[in-house]
Scaffold this motif. Structure first.
Motif, PDB file in Angstrom:
ATOM      1  N   ALA A 146      10.412   2.732 -13.411  1.00 13.69           N
ATOM      2  CA  ALA A 146       9.925   3.480 -14.890  1.00 13.69           C
ATOM      3  C   ALA A 146       8.585   4.137 -14.272  1.00 13.69           C
ATOM      4  N   TRP A 147       8.151   3.793 -13.913  1.00 16.67           N
ATOM      5  CA  TRP A 147       7.002   4.025 -13.123  1.00 16.67           C
ATOM      6  C   TRP A 147       6.787   3.979 -12.235  1.00 16.67           C
ATOM      7  N   ILE A 148       5.527   5.505 -11.016  1.00 20.42           N
ATOM      8  CA  ILE A 148       4.963   4.422 -10.069  1.00 20.42           C
ATOM      9  C   ILE A 148       3.657   4.732  -9.998  1.00 20.42           C
ATOM     10  N   GLU A 149       3.061   3.367 -10.113  1.00 21.69           N
ATOM     11  CA  GLU A 149       1.557   3.207  -9.731  1.00 21.69           C
ATOM     12  C   GLU A 149       0.520   3.573  -8.408  1.00 21.69           C
ATOM     13  N   GLU A 150      -0.333   4.692  -8.657  1.00 21.98           N
ATOM     14  CA  GLU A 150      -1.559   4.333  -7.324  1.00 21.98           C
ATOM     15  C   GLU A 150      -0.816   5.138  -6.295  1.00 21.98           C
ATOM     16  N   PRO A 151       0.308   5.997  -6.204  1.00 20.51           N
ATOM     17  CA  PRO A 151       0.396   5.865  -5.016  1.00 20.51           C
ATOM     18  C   PRO A 151      -0.228   6.458  -3.901  1.00 20.51           C
ATOM     19  N   VAL A 152      -1.491   7.052  -3.758  1.00 15.89           N
ATOM     20  CA  VAL A 152      -2.726   7.883  -3.322  1.00 15.89           C
ATOM     21  C   VAL A 152      -3.815   7.433  -3.713  1.00 15.89           C
ATOM     22  N   ALA A 153      -5.227   7.765  -3.314  1.00 21.88           N
ATOM     23  CA  ALA A 153      -6.292   7.583  -3.744  1.00 21.88           C
ATOM     24  C   ALA A 153      -6.674   7.797  -4.926  1.00 21.88           C
ATOM     25  N   ALA A 154      -7.128   7.241  -5.831  1.00 19.13           N
ATOM     26  CA  ALA A 154      -6.959   7.428  -7.541  1.00 19.13           C
ATOM     27  C   ALA A 154      -7.878   8.159  -7.513  1.00 19.13           C
TER      28      ALA A 154
END
Ligand SMILES: [Mg+2]
Length: 262
Positions: free
Chosen positions: A214-222
């Protein structure tokens, strides 16, 4: 309507140790702020300070900022501008930024209550409720599957798991194990807690597109907005961010990547 004053409380809420890609969280340190107005309306915010070491300093900063806000009109944007100007030399980041953000949230909450509207509508948006979901830590294939099964048994229709394992294959193994344990109708979300470089994120997110998340959260620096933009353009799965934005980023405070070469 004017700001009358702040009521501030600290709470350290114990929680079962929750492993993330950035470390173990075993307590939830929260600053509870209520901003009172002279019209009897009160706005609230909760600031999660990540570590107990930052709890009292953040609360004390809010307390020390109170005299700068008290007596001012309840105009959240104007108060925020004035407070940021006041802290220009110290810098409105780190704990100062966190304290200002907690105050900002409580002011906007009071403002929305004064207008009798949900804040999202006051800001021109539409309410889009998120399905209630269960949280799963950085618990490996078997631990994550067990937790997913447990949330499904308790009737939840969504789960969000910490990932960011050493390899993409491990991330996928955890996701598939949770899917198998919780069933095809469970909504699955994953959270990288900012643990990937932009290059690594580009490779992993394209592979995760096939997993029906459904979603991918904060893969990289915010605050790496350019990386988020590139990843969003390459990925069908929605990306989630915002939980760690407590600083207002202006053109004068541009994000500089720590790893420019990647
Ligand atoms: Mg998160």
């Amino acid at each position: 309507m004017k700001i009358a004053g702040f009521d501030i409380r600290c709470a350290s809420v114990p929680m079962p140790p929750h492993r993330t890609a950035s470390g173990v969280v075993a307590v939830s340190p929260l600053v509870l702020l209520s901003v009172r107005t002279d019209a009897g309306i009160t706005g609230h915010s909760i600031t999660f300070t990540y570590t107990p070491a930052a709890l009292k300093p953040t609360a004390e900063l809010m307390k020390n900022i109170e005299p700068l806000a008290a007596g001012q009109p309840l105009a959240p944007a104007a108060v925020s501008d004035a407070l940021h100007a006041r802290f220009k030399m110290l810098g409105a980041q780190g704990l100062v930024g966190m304290a200002l953000a907690g105050i900002d949230m409580a002011l906007w909450d009071a403002f929305a209550r004064a207008q009798g509207l949900p804040l999202v509508q006051l800001l021109g948006g539409q309410p889009r409720p998120v399905r209630a979901y269960g949280g799963i830590g950085y618990d490996g294939v078997e631990g994550s599957a067990r937790a997913a099964e447990d949330w499904a048994r308790r009737g939840l229709l969504g789960i969000k798991a910490k990932i960011g394992y050493p390899t993409l294959a491990e991330d996928i193994a955890v996701i598939r194990a949770m899917r198998a344990a919780a069933g095809p109708h469970m909504q699955l979300m994953v959270d990288y807690n900012q643990s990937l470089s932009p290059t690594e994120a580009g490779q992993r997110l394209q592979a995760l597109d096939a997993e029906g998340l459904a979603w991918i959260e904060e893969p990289v620096a915010a605050h790496d907005f350019p990386a988020f933009a590139r990843l969003a353009a390459q990925t069908r799965t929605p990306l989630q961010a915002g939980e760690n934005w407590w600083v207002r980023w202006t053109s004068a405070m541009r994000w500089t990547p720590a790893c420019a070469a990647t």
